[in-house]
Design an enzyme around this catalytic site. Structure first.
Site, PDB file in Angstrom:
ATOM      1  N   GLU A 216       0.824  -1.207   0.000  1.00  0.00           N
ATOM      2  CA  GLU A 216       0.000   0.000   0.000  1.00  0.00           C
ATOM      3  C   GLU A 216       0.860   1.260   0.000  1.00  0.00           C
ATOM      4  OE1 GLU A 216      -3.044   0.108  -0.539  1.00  0.00           O
ATOM      5  OE2 GLU A 216      -3.942  -1.787   0.061  1.00  0.00           O
ATOM      6  N   ASP A 361      -4.371 -10.027  -8.198  1.00  0.00           N
ATOM      7  CA  ASP A 361      -4.699  -9.164  -9.326  1.00  0.00           C
ATOM      8  C   ASP A 361      -3.514  -8.407  -9.919  1.00  0.00           C
ATOM      9  OD1 ASP A 361      -4.566  -7.795  -6.938  1.00  0.00           O
ATOM     10  OD2 ASP A 361      -6.360  -6.605  -7.240  1.00  0.00           O
ATOM     11  N   GLU A 465     -18.256  -6.620  -2.461  1.00  0.00           N
ATOM     12  CA  GLU A 465     -16.859  -7.059  -2.395  1.00  0.00           C
ATOM     13  C   GLU A 465     -16.700  -8.487  -2.905  1.00  0.00           C
ATOM     14  OE1 GLU A 465     -12.829  -5.873  -1.206  1.00  0.00           O
ATOM     15  OE2 GLU A 465     -14.668  -5.000  -1.997  1.00  0.00           O
ATOM     16  N   GLU A 484     -12.075  -0.281  -9.900  1.00  0.00           N
ATOM     17  CA  GLU A 484     -11.687  -1.242 -10.940  1.00  0.00           C
ATOM     18  C   GLU A 484     -12.661  -1.298 -12.119  1.00  0.00           C
ATOM     19  OE1 GLU A 484      -9.154  -1.965  -7.598  1.00  0.00           O
ATOM     20  OE2 GLU A 484     -11.345  -1.786  -7.700  1.00  0.00           O
TER      21      GLU A 484
END
Length: 650
Positions: A216, A361, A465, A484
């Site tokens: 992050e 991902d 989610e 996304e």
């Protein structure tokens, strides 16, 4: 005589009507004048019957996604540079769209998007960004995030260090301001960009007793500092005069300082795969776990690689590339797939699930984007092999997106070793994958997967989610304003220029305005069904969601008009595809004897030799959709109805 005249008149009238129909719709399958318009009536109440007639499938909502696809093995040809050509029959059929407009609700709704409406949506996206940004600056700065319901700032949860949902992201370093820097330029606000840069230089320090997640901190903070520095100093950037008087590479120095503080994560691991968290002041915490996810450890190469090439120090790219290679060496011999959680000391897979969502991902995303930026052929070889394994083992449904019988294509979660399905849910992070498929030139598969996620959005006004495709219901109900689906919508529009994607963007924009807007910003949806909210606005809402929405409706944006090419990081930060990033000031990072890309023997999962792979030219020429396709729906109405039905819209 009068009755004879009436009979003759009726016969002539019937013959005339037959001729008109014959000329309009064609004489049949055997005789034609070059146009064959089959009669199809798209009546809403006949949707299921139509689908059964066109595909041979029953109208049942059951699906075959839980069963592997047989009889087809994906192999990406190195000589295939663009999506398959539309055949003559398809061209003839697609002209039917001009006649369907009065009967087909999908064509009627999505086939056009007026310029006035586009301007209105652009203005709405801009207002959305500034409503969140201005309130963050008013009520929250210099804290990391805005609580938009209570109009307060939020920092790390110092009273509960185990609250990793908060503490992994918030490091007490004005996260939202930093993450938003290049969005200000995308919106054309040079003066606010310069003011924000000055605030970062004057107020931000990473010498903090904060334990953050390496992934992050890298994508949100390091990536944004690098992007803003490049835009400040690169004379070729498209945003006009943005240079800051007296600027002395302070953002680059901050990025370097942060990266140095992240380096301890790569030390004392037997595999070279980094620890998931570091304390910015003291390094890896003594109680740190030895497990990390594939995306977290393998999605550092873009930011670390750019930093290395900007400052001429190979250390950062070296450790990031070593982690990618270590993960790659642990893939299954049988399937070529990777798991989602690995032990950094033993190299054993703790999580054996292989999918495209959380934990996996951006690993795939950065294999391709690293190649695009740095030109390292090994990155493309790894991506291509991964994509082949994904298509062969994760993809379910019919072989073609826009033709044939069966369920629509879907990518499921499987066991990395056996390829057997592990569960019946997909998560919202997987909605990034159509955008990656666009970058890879696989437009048709991107169209289908995107349509599935859009149908889920239409049902709930958000993306849960997790969504259980077997039960047609959410498994995990919250939606934290993720970008996304918007990102994939934007990239598909750039590739196709189809107005359908402008409608998708409008639906998303209006849903956010209706369901997420609160007193001081936009709030996380706690429950996508009842629309209850949580008091949190994550930084990626301004950095990505608003940015992609604005760019979708702004065809004249400087980014689109520039002669130079740009790419977005996984956090949506703008970086140029620049020759200087393809030049290293050091020798090869790994000598051949390390076997960095040596193929595993026996290499059962690969269907062909990839040693001489040439990347598809569609990486550079994505505007390859035929002009005729831009006047039709990207996905045939019958398949759109099928997907809508399978997510419970009917």
């Amino acid at each position: 005589m009068q009755w004879r005249s009436i009979v003759v008149g009726l016969v002539v009238l019937r013959l005339s009507l037959s001729c008109v129909l014959w000329l309009a719709f064609g004489p049949g399958p055997d005789v034609s004048w070059g146009f064959n318009f089959p009669l199809k009536f798209h009546l809403h109440k006949l949707d299921l019957a139509l689908f059964k007639a066109e595909t041979g499938e029953s109208a049942s909502k059951s699906n075959s996604w839980s069963r592997p696809t047989h009889g087809h093995r994906y192999e990406q040809s190195p000589s295939s540079d663009c999506p398959p050509k539309i055949g003559e029959d398809s061209l003839q059929r697609s002209y039917l769209s001009f006649f369907d407009g009065n009967r087909d609700e999908y064509v009627k709704r999505y086939s056009s998007f007026p310029h006035t409406l586009r301007a209105k949506m652009k203005g709405m996206a801009k207002d959305m960004f500034y409503f969140g940004y201005d309130n963050y600056m008013k009520y929250a700065f210099p804290e990391d995030e805005l609580n938009p319901i209570d109009c307060e700032g939020r920092g790390p949860d110092v009273l509960n260090p185990s609250n990793i949902n908060i503490n992994d992201v918030l490091g007490n370093y004005s996260l939202t301001l930093i993450d938003t820097l290049d969005t200000l330029l995308v919106l054309g606000n040079v003066s606010e960009f310069q003011r924000a840069v000055k605030l970062v230089i004057e107020t931000v320090s990473f010498d903090k007793d904060s334990t953050v997640q390496v992934f992050e901190a890298n994508i949100r903070i390091l990536g944004s500092l690098i992007s803003a520095h490049i835009l400040l100093t690169d004379p070729k950037h498209p945003f006009g005069k943005v240079g800051l008087e007296g600027y002395d590479n302070e953002l680059l120095h901050l990025a370097h300082d942060l990266a140095v503080r992240l380096l301890p994560a790569f030390e004392n691991t037997s595999t070279g795969i980094p620890y998931p968290r570091v304390n910015l002041k003291s390094g890896v915490p003594p109680d740190s776990i030895n497990e990390t996810c594939t995306a977290g450890a393998g999605s550092l190469l873009v930011e670390f690689g750019i930093l290395s090439r900007l400052i001429g120090d190979s250390t950062f790219e070296w450790v990031a590339r070593r982690a990618v290679r270590a993960l790659w060496s642990l893939r299954s011999n049988e399937t070529g797939l990777l798991g989602n959680i690995v032990n950094i000391q033993t190299g054993q897979w703790v999580g054996k699930q292989s999918g495209l969502g959380a934990g996996m991902d951006s690993f795939y995303e950065y294999l391709l984007k690293s190649y695009i930026l740095f030109g390292e052929k090994e990155d493309y070889r790894m991506f291509q092999a991964s994509y082949e394994s994904i298509q062969n083992h994760l993809r379910r449904g019919r072989e073609a997106c826009n033709e044939g019988e069966g369920d629509p294509p879907l990518y499921v979660n499987v066991n990395m070793f056996s390829g057997q399905i592990m569960n019946t849910w997909i998560d919202s992070l997987q909605a990034f994958f159509p955008g990656l498929q666009v970058l890879n030139g696989d437009i048709e598969n991107a169209i289908c997967l995107h349509a599935f996620y859009y149908s889920i959005w239409k049902r709930f006004g958000a993306l849960p989610e997790r969504y259980n495709w077997q039960l047609q219901a959410p498994d995990v109900l919250f939606y934290p304003l993720r970008p996304e689906l918007v990102e994939s919508t934007y990239l598909l529009y750039q590739a196709t220029k189809n107005p359908f994607y402008l409608h998708v963007g409008m639906d998303i924009l209006q849903s956010l305005e209706k369901n997420a807007k609160v007193r001081c910003g936009y709030a996380t949806l706690h429950h996508v069904v009842d629309k209850s909210k949580e008091d949190r606005m994550e930084s990626f809402f301004l950095s990505e969601t608003c940015k992609y929405l604005y760019l979708l409706f702004d065809d004249d944006n400087a980014l689109h008009q520039s002669e130079n090419k740009y790419i977005f990081t996984t956090e949506g930060h703008v970086v140029p595809i620049d020759r200087r990033f393809r030049e290293k000031q050091w020798d090869d990072l790994f000598p051949c004897e390390e076997g960095a890309l040596a193929e595993k023997e026996p290499d059962k999962w690969s269907t062909r030799n990839t040693s001489n792979v040439r990347p598809s030219s569609s990486l550079l020429e994505c505007d390859r959709i035929p002009e005729e396709r831009r006047y039709t729906l990207p996905l045939k109405s019958v398949y759109m109805r099928q997907i809508d039905d399978m997510v419970g819209l009917f």
